[in-house]
Design a protein around this motif. Structure first.
Motif, mmCIF file in Angstrom:
data_model
loop_
_atom_site.group_PDB
_atom_site.id
_atom_site.type_symbol
_atom_site.label_atom_id
_atom_site.label_comp_id
_atom_site.label_asym_id
_atom_site.label_seq_id
_atom_site.Cartn_x
_atom_site.Cartn_y
_atom_site.Cartn_z
ATOM 1 N N PRO A 107 19.654 24.501 62.431
ATOM 2 C CA PRO A 107 18.286 24.841 62.018
ATOM 3 C C PRO A 107 17.241 23.877 62.583
ATOM 4 O O PRO A 107 17.460 22.662 62.635
ATOM 5 N N ILE A 108 16.118 24.442 63.023
ATOM 6 C CA ILE A 108 14.993 23.628 63.487
ATOM 7 C C ILE A 108 14.302 23.021 62.264
ATOM 8 O O ILE A 108 13.954 23.727 61.315
ATOM 9 N N THR A 109 14.122 21.702 62.282
ATOM 10 C CA THR A 109 13.493 21.017 61.153
ATOM 11 C C THR A 109 12.050 20.620 61.423
ATOM 12 O O THR A 109 11.248 20.522 60.492
ATOM 13 N N VAL A 110 11.687 20.383 62.696
ATOM 14 C CA VAL A 110 10.329 19.955 63.045
ATOM 15 C C VAL A 110 9.922 20.581 64.370
ATOM 16 O O VAL A 110 10.720 20.619 65.313
ATOM 17 N N LEU A 111 8.684 21.058 64.442
ATOM 18 C CA LEU A 111 8.013 21.383 65.699
ATOM 19 C C LEU A 111 6.667 20.680 65.675
ATOM 20 O O LEU A 111 5.938 20.775 64.689
ATOM 21 N N GLN A 112 6.333 19.967 66.751
ATOM 22 C CA GLN A 112 5.047 19.261 66.801
ATOM 23 C C GLN A 112 4.514 19.254 68.218
ATOM 24 O O GLN A 112 5.282 19.103 69.182
ATOM 25 N N CYS A 113 3.203 19.427 68.355
ATOM 26 C CA CYS A 113 2.534 19.409 69.660
ATOM 27 C C CYS A 113 1.520 18.274 69.700
ATOM 28 O O CYS A 113 0.925 17.920 68.682
ATOM 29 N N THR A 114 1.302 17.730 70.897
ATOM 30 C CA THR A 114 0.285 16.706 71.083
ATOM 31 C C THR A 114 -0.274 16.827 72.498
ATOM 32 O O THR A 114 0.399 17.324 73.407
ATOM 33 N N ARG A 115 -1.496 16.377 72.699
ATOM 34 C CA ARG A 115 -2.107 16.443 74.022
ATOM 35 C C ARG A 115 -1.562 15.334 74.922
ATOM 36 O O ARG A 115 -1.138 14.290 74.460
ATOM 37 N N LYS A 116 -1.599 15.582 76.217
ATOM 38 C CA LYS A 116 -1.206 14.586 77.196
ATOM 39 C C LYS A 116 -2.104 14.690 78.413
ATOM 40 O O LYS A 116 -2.758 15.716 78.632
ATOM 41 N N GLN A 117 -2.154 13.610 79.198
ATOM 42 C CA GLN A 117 -2.802 13.687 80.492
ATOM 43 C C GLN A 117 -1.944 14.548 81.409
ATOM 44 O O GLN A 117 -0.715 14.556 81.314
ATOM 45 N N TYR A 118 -2.587 15.278 82.308
ATOM 46 C CA TYR A 118 -1.890 16.341 83.023
ATOM 47 C C TYR A 118 -0.635 15.858 83.751
ATOM 48 O O TYR A 118 0.384 16.536 83.754
ATOM 49 N N HIS A 119 -0.692 14.673 84.370
ATOM 50 C CA HIS A 119 0.453 14.210 85.161
ATOM 51 C C HIS A 119 1.197 13.058 84.488
ATOM 52 O O HIS A 119 1.961 12.352 85.146
ATOM 53 N N ASP A 120 0.987 12.853 83.202
ATOM 54 C CA ASP A 120 1.795 11.867 82.487
ATOM 55 C C ASP A 120 3.274 12.195 82.620
ATOM 56 O O ASP A 120 3.670 13.363 82.580
ATOM 57 N N PHE A 121 4.078 11.164 82.791
ATOM 58 C CA PHE A 121 5.539 11.280 82.869
ATOM 59 C C PHE A 121 6.002 12.048 84.107
ATOM 60 O O PHE A 121 7.157 12.460 84.192
ATOM 61 N N GLY A 122 5.094 12.265 85.071
ATOM 62 C CA GLY A 122 5.488 12.903 86.317
ATOM 63 C C GLY A 122 5.719 14.395 86.228
ATOM 64 O O GLY A 122 6.330 14.971 87.131
ATOM 65 N N VAL A 123 5.246 15.022 85.164
ATOM 66 C CA VAL A 123 5.401 16.467 85.022
ATOM 67 C C VAL A 123 4.043 17.097 84.740
ATOM 68 O O VAL A 123 3.134 16.453 84.223
ATOM 69 N N GLU A 124 3.899 18.368 85.105
ATOM 70 C CA GLU A 124 2.650 19.070 84.892
ATOM 71 C C GLU A 124 2.558 19.591 83.460
ATOM 72 O O GLU A 124 3.550 19.731 82.757
ATOM 73 N N GLY A 125 1.331 19.892 83.066
ATOM 74 C CA GLY A 125 1.093 20.428 81.733
ATOM 75 C C GLY A 125 0.187 19.521 80.932
ATOM 76 O O GLY A 125 0.240 18.299 81.053
ATOM 77 N N GLY A 126 -0.647 20.126 80.103
ATOM 78 C CA GLY A 126 -1.594 19.362 79.307
ATOM 79 C C GLY A 126 -1.135 19.119 77.880
ATOM 80 O O GLY A 126 -1.905 18.639 77.061
ATOM 81 N N GLU A 127 0.136 19.431 77.607
ATOM 82 C CA GLU A 127 0.617 19.317 76.243
ATOM 83 C C GLU A 127 2.062 18.845 76.228
ATOM 84 O O GLU A 127 2.863 19.243 77.071
ATOM 85 N N LEU A 128 2.366 17.970 75.283
ATOM 86 C CA LEU A 128 3.749 17.634 74.969
ATOM 87 C C LEU A 128 4.097 18.277 73.635
ATOM 88 O O LEU A 128 3.257 18.370 72.746
ATOM 89 N N TRP A 129 5.331 18.723 73.497
ATOM 90 C CA TRP A 129 5.763 19.174 72.183
ATOM 91 C C TRP A 129 7.235 18.827 72.003
ATOM 92 O O TRP A 129 7.970 18.615 72.968
ATOM 93 N N LEU A 130 7.616 18.699 70.755
ATOM 94 C CA LEU A 130 8.996 18.355 70.444
ATOM 95 C C LEU A 130 9.575 19.330 69.431
ATOM 96 O O LEU A 130 8.860 19.915 68.621
ATOM 97 N N ALA A 131 10.878 19.500 69.513
ATOM 98 C CA ALA A 131 11.646 20.269 68.537
ATOM 99 C C ALA A 131 12.772 19.383 68.035
ATOM 100 O O ALA A 131 13.439 18.702 68.821
ATOM 101 N N THR A 132 12.965 19.379 66.730
ATOM 102 C CA THR A 132 14.033 18.598 66.110
ATOM 103 C C THR A 132 14.919 19.549 65.320
ATOM 104 O O THR A 132 14.422 20.448 64.647
ATOM 105 N N SER A 133 16.234 19.341 65.412
ATOM 106 C CA SER A 133 17.163 20.185 64.666
ATOM 107 C C SER A 133 18.007 19.333 63.722
ATOM 108 O O SER A 133 18.103 18.109 63.878
ATOM 109 N N LEU A 134 18.612 20.001 62.757
ATOM 110 C CA LEU A 134 19.331 19.318 61.686
ATOM 111 C C LEU A 134 20.503 18.496 62.197
ATOM 112 O O LEU A 134 20.953 17.556 61.535
ATOM 113 N N ASP A 135 21.010 18.807 63.396
ATOM 114 C CA ASP A 135 22.153 18.090 63.952
ATOM 115 C C ASP A 135 21.758 16.825 64.701
ATOM 116 O O ASP A 135 22.490 16.337 65.560
#
Length: 284
Positions: A107-135
């Motif tokens: 089961p998914i326990t957390v979903l969260q989004c946050t803004r990022k600079q477009y080329h942060d971490f060497g990847v494209e996209g203006g958003e970071l998000w995470l998914a956490t599961s019970l395992d």
């Protein structure tokens, strides 16, 4: 202040999770006009706050919903189910544009989004998000939904002892750190009772904070370096970061299963079985 209430009944279904639509960028003080809710039958419903009525119903899941959130710009809804699937749906069209099966089976326990600079971490996209599961797994993604881009940035798997038979394990919880760019905090059943600070740049745990027990809820202040943690022993802890003496508070009648800082960081909402408390935070 006058308080009015409205209701939109959904017969025979249980609401499992909900999220407010984010405020429009650059519009200070604007009220969120929509709430999205996830239900036990796998449906998502979007409600108008001002009209207190349902505006949209979608059915991207076959299992009960366990987590839901808006993207940072409000253009997408991310939802997670009891079966571990994560769906990305458009509240404008009602269409599900992507389903991710990386956490399938837990089961998914957390979903969260946050803004990022477009080329942060060497990847494209203006958003970071995470998914956490019970395992005890956390996936971190960079996305640009309007360009149909979604790239896995990191995959975390936290060790733990063999699950004791019959033990009701604490949830796996993670959150992006507002005061430490490129870091997230994780709590859950593990080898030690602690909160882990993980650096997305260094790809390793950079700090550990000892806890009195395994946490059952977590929230990070957006205004100052503080964590709020709830525990089964009816305890709420305010933990300064990176170091400092914690402040413990009683007042709940059962497990503190929810902690949420307000957007200003000046208030904290906590909940247990039959108690909902609002805390005023003072001082620096």
């Amino acid at each position: 202040r006058e308080v009015t209430t409205g209701s939109s009944l959904v017969p025979s279904q249980s609401c499992q999770c909900l999220a407010w639509e984010p405020r429009p960028v650059g519009v200070w003080g604007a009220e969120s006009q929509h709430v999205v809710a996830g239900y036990s039958d796998g449906t998502i419903r979007v409600f108008s706050v001002s009209r207190t009525e349902m505006e949209l119903k979608m059915h991207p899941h076959s299992a009960a919903l366990t987590a839901i959130t808006y993207s940072t710009d409000g253009e997408m809804i991310l939802s997670g189910g009891k079966d571990g699937l994560v769906a990305v749906s458009s509240p404008r069209t009602g269409m599900t544009i992507r389903v991710l099966a990386d956490h399938k089976g837990s089961p998914i326990t957390v979903l969260q989004c946050t803004r990022k600079q477009y080329h942060d971490f060497g990847v494209e996209g203006g958003e970071l998000w995470l998914a956490t599961s019970l395992d005890r797994r956390v996936s971190v993604w960079a996305s640009d939904w309007l360009q149909d881009k979604c790239e896995l940035l990191d995959w975390l798997s936290f060790p733990a002892p063999a699950d004791p038979e019959g033990l009701d394990l604490p949830p796996s919880l993670a959150a992006f750190c507002p005061w430490e760019q490129g870091a997230l905090v994780y709590v859950g059943f593990g080898m030690q009772e602690e909160a882990l600070f993980y650096s997305l740049r260094k790809k390793q745990v950079v700090r550990r904070v000892s806890l009195p027990a395994f946490a059952t809820s977590l929230s990070l202040s957006p205004a100052s370096p503080f964590m709020a943690l709830g525990f089964r022993a009816r305890l709420l802890r305010l933990q300064p970061c990176p170091a400092g003496d914690p402040q413990d508070y009683a007042g709940h009648d059962d497990t503190v299963h929810l902690c949420r800082f307000s957007p200003s960081g000046r208030r904290l909402l906590t909940a247990s079985h039959s108690a909902l408390l609002v805390w005023e935070l003072t001082g620096g």
